[in-house]
Design a protein around this motif. Structure first.
Motif, PDB file in Angstrom:
ATOM      1  N   ILE A 104       0.830  -1.186   0.055  1.00 11.92           N
ATOM      2  CA  ILE A 104       0.108  -0.041   0.059  1.00 11.92           C
ATOM      3  C   ILE A 104       0.910   1.097  -0.062  1.00 11.92           C
ATOM      4  O   ILE A 104       0.506   2.195  -0.613  1.00 11.92           O
ATOM      5  CB  ILE A 104      -0.852   0.225   1.153  1.00 11.92           C
ATOM      6  CG1 ILE A 104      -1.910  -0.902   1.120  1.00 11.92           C
ATOM      7  CG2 ILE A 104      -1.826   1.300   1.386  1.00 11.92           C
ATOM      8  CD1 ILE A 104      -2.743  -1.204   2.270  1.00 11.92           C
ATOM      9  N   VAL A 105       1.693   1.235   0.890  1.00 11.88           N
ATOM     10  CA  VAL A 105       2.840   2.200   0.920  1.00 11.88           C
ATOM     11  C   VAL A 105       3.909   2.508  -0.295  1.00 11.88           C
ATOM     12  O   VAL A 105       3.701   3.565  -0.824  1.00 11.88           O
ATOM     13  CB  VAL A 105       3.746   2.353   2.182  1.00 11.88           C
ATOM     14  CG1 VAL A 105       4.767   3.494   2.194  1.00 11.88           C
ATOM     15  CG2 VAL A 105       3.104   2.276   3.514  1.00 11.88           C
ATOM     16  N   VAL A 106       4.235   1.359  -0.829  1.00  9.41           N
ATOM     17  CA  VAL A 106       5.180   1.388  -2.058  1.00  9.41           C
ATOM     18  C   VAL A 106       4.448   1.857  -3.153  1.00  9.41           C
ATOM     19  O   VAL A 106       4.900   2.594  -4.065  1.00  9.41           O
ATOM     20  CB  VAL A 106       5.764  -0.100  -2.101  1.00  9.41           C
ATOM     21  CG1 VAL A 106       6.749   0.068  -3.454  1.00  9.41           C
ATOM     22  CG2 VAL A 106       6.920  -0.196  -0.892  1.00  9.41           C
ATOM     23  N   ASP A 107       3.456   1.274  -3.413  1.00  8.17           N
ATOM     24  CA  ASP A 107       2.357   1.564  -4.658  1.00  8.17           C
ATOM     25  C   ASP A 107       1.722   2.780  -4.458  1.00  8.17           C
ATOM     26  O   ASP A 107       0.894   3.326  -5.184  1.00  8.17           O
ATOM     27  CB  ASP A 107       1.753   0.509  -4.912  1.00  8.17           C
ATOM     28  CG  ASP A 107       2.284  -0.575  -5.602  1.00  8.17           C
ATOM     29  OD1 ASP A 107       3.544  -0.544  -6.173  1.00  8.17           O
ATOM     30  OD2 ASP A 107       1.890  -2.077  -5.638  1.00  8.17           O
ATOM     31  N   GLU A 108       1.781   3.703  -3.215  1.00 11.83           N
ATOM     32  CA  GLU A 108       0.908   4.694  -2.956  1.00 11.83           C
ATOM     33  C   GLU A 108      -0.654   4.381  -3.242  1.00 11.83           C
ATOM     34  O   GLU A 108      -1.148   5.296  -4.023  1.00 11.83           O
ATOM     35  CB  GLU A 108       1.346   5.868  -3.438  1.00 11.83           C
ATOM     36  CG  GLU A 108       2.947   5.821  -3.063  1.00 11.83           C
ATOM     37  CD  GLU A 108       3.388   7.616  -3.341  1.00 11.83           C
ATOM     38  OE1 GLU A 108       4.265   8.231  -2.736  1.00 11.83           O
ATOM     39  OE2 GLU A 108       3.358   7.934  -4.631  1.00 11.83           O
ATOM     40  N   GLY A 117      -1.389   5.338   0.977  1.00  6.62           N
ATOM     41  CA  GLY A 117      -0.015   5.009   1.007  1.00  6.62           C
ATOM     42  C   GLY A 117       0.827   6.218   0.321  1.00  6.62           C
ATOM     43  O   GLY A 117       0.470   6.885  -0.532  1.00  6.62           O
ATOM     44  N   ARG A 122       4.939   7.333  -0.325  1.00  6.52           N
ATOM     45  CA  ARG A 122       6.323   7.078  -0.520  1.00  6.52           C
ATOM     46  C   ARG A 122       7.567   7.975  -0.520  1.00  6.52           C
ATOM     47  O   ARG A 122       7.391   8.981   0.249  1.00  6.52           O
ATOM     48  CB  ARG A 122       6.745   6.006  -1.420  1.00  6.52           C
ATOM     49  CG  ARG A 122       7.856   5.184  -1.548  1.00  6.52           C
ATOM     50  CD  ARG A 122       7.864   4.064  -2.490  1.00  6.52           C
ATOM     51  NE  ARG A 122       7.053   3.898  -3.443  1.00  6.52           N
ATOM     52  CZ  ARG A 122       7.752   4.184  -4.529  1.00  6.52           C
ATOM     53  NH1 ARG A 122       8.945   4.360  -4.712  1.00  6.52           N
ATOM     54  NH2 ARG A 122       6.996   4.042  -5.638  1.00  6.52           N
TER      55      ARG A 122
END
Lengths: 315, 315
Positions: free
Chosen positions: A254-258, B263, B265
């Motif tokens: 979720i974070v990496v792919d925003e 998410g 980054r």
């Protein structure tokens, strides 16, 4: 009156349950027809720790007030009108709300119920009870469009071919978004295919993280993880399933792919009635069975079967 | 050259690691100073299954190209320029990207590194190396404002007082959003309090589901669950932690409260350099220690200690 109750341990029909007592601003409604939702099945498993009369999808006849004698459907959240969420214009998120058949208020698997008069919407004359009873879950499907920017040309996926997935898919189809529905039941996907909706069997699809929007209607705790495999970077997942289970979830993607994940619950019933009235939603093929109120526990059991879509209960 | 590598099992300094070989459009950069990020510590635990030179936060001197001889910082994502994400204008989400010290590309805990020239930003003359080295994580903090509508008067919470929480809090403070930072370290909260940031110890706060925006910087798999206890219905959680662990999570509150989880980054490095240059971000109190490259494994060990904030490595 007769009512189907969950006492915290089991579901049973009580032939002498107390009549609903409408509070200030509330009216009694005689229930004509009710629908079983997955939330009811989750409540029976312990979700929300609710005890009382089950059920929140209904069409009935108002017994008093300005809509007396008319057929009505009803919004299920009953706000206090005084808390910070009510003041913010978010009555469905009232801090002290009761919710029909879900929290602090007896539901609609009964001969009669009570709701605030302001929650009721008159059903258009030409609309059959078996269609109007879909107003509440259809409103929840329409809510997706109130929360997400659905642009023409977006790649929209619906995960799940069950009760809610069927309605979400039809709404998106009516909005000309050409959704792809991924499910596990040939029969349920067939219902959608017959309406011109694009469908695919989960076993035959390779997730490619390329969908702009994924509407998660799996009704399982693993739904978000599955949606993550389909949504593109910077895409949006609309989370619809409320389940009693917890899921073990790797949150890093979720974070990496925003990715944006938006929880979505109840929606606008006036818009739902309008879509039903216009014939934009096909409901008859979604009705698996109809049970009398006396057999409500059997109705819930039927609704829990994998092949079931909408099971109705008639008081 | 000398480099600190993770070989998939252990961290060690290799005195004869191959020189970086800049590809087309890439330039070599001599590293002046590098910073340790939680992501580095997660990589050593298995996150991203990366092996090679660690590190992605740096300030250096460009050895060739239009910025030859000038101090630079660098964006860490190296896009292919040809995939659907690149075509969409989302190079940080390139399908085939390499990422400095994280995926498919040797990092900055080394004497030299290679990056696309387009990734480099010149460091303003007056800005010290020990401040410029914060550009990458500061950009990640600034990214929050690119993804969320931060209105004056919003109730904004930062969960976590570590490396990223410190920077997010300072950015929000500079934007006059008066964030409240909830942390577990008296010392780290003290650093923020000295800058005029409102702080509270986690043990002394009773979550009331009343924050408009919660920025989750806990660096733990349980961060989302904690954020759920603070965010209001229809509020927003910005998820910042990338961790190797999975969390057992009850997703129903996201649906019931219609919360948005975003998410977040990497962010804009030009904006980060500008905030640093203007003196809007205080970095010196965040520096726990500086180690020579020879002692990089000890630097990582120091960065993993609970009381550590930013640990620097000087080649």
């Amino acid at each position: 009156m007769k009512a189907c109750i969950f006492d915290g341990r089991q579901v049973r029909v009580d032939p002498a349950w107390p009549e609903p007592r409408p509070g200030p601003g509330e009216v009694a409604v005689r229930v004509l027809l009710a629908g079983v939702c997955r939330t009811d099945l989750e409540i029976v498993k312990g979700y929300m720790r609710f005890a009382g009369v089950l059920g929140h999808e209904f069409v009935g006849v108002a017994m008093e007030g300005r809509l007396a004698g008319r057929r009505v459907v009803g919004e299920i959240n009953c706000p206090c009108g005084a808390c910070d969420m009510c003041a913010r214009g978010l009555p469905t998120h009232c801090r002290r709300r009761t919710v029909l058949g879900i929290a602090g208020r007896d539901g609609c698997f009964a001969e009669r119920l009570a709701l605030p008069e302001a929650n009721l919407h008159a059903v258009p004359g030409g609309l059959a009870d078996r269609a109007a009873v879909f107003a509440e879950p259809l409103a929840a499907a329409i809510q997706v469009g109130r929360q997400v920017d659905l642009r023409p040309g977006s790649k929209v996926l619906v995960l799940g071919d069950g009760r809610l997935g069927q309605l979400v898919a039809q709404v998106l189809q009516a909005w000309q978004l050409a959704p792809l529905v991924i499910g596990k039941s040939e029969a349920k996907l067939g219902v959608l295919a017959a309406l011109g909706v694009r469908t695919a069997h989960a076993g035959a699809v390779r997730p490619a993280k390329d969908a702009d929007i994924v509407v998660e209607c799996t009704g399982t705790a693993g739904g978000l993880g599955a949606a993550m495999e389909f949504v593109r970077p910077r895409g949006t997942i609309v989370l619809k399933s409320t389940v009693a289970d917890t899921a073990g979830l790797d949150l890093a993607p979720i974070v990496v792919d925003e990715v944006t994940v938006i929880g979505s619950r109840c929606g606008p019933m006036d818009a739902a009635l309008e879509m039903l009235q216009r014939g934009q939603i096909t409901t008859e093929p979604l009705i698996t069975a109809e049970f009398p109120l006396d057999e409500a526990p059997a109705a819930l059991a039927a609704a829990a079967r994998p092949e079931a879509v909408k099971v109705l209960i008639r008081p």
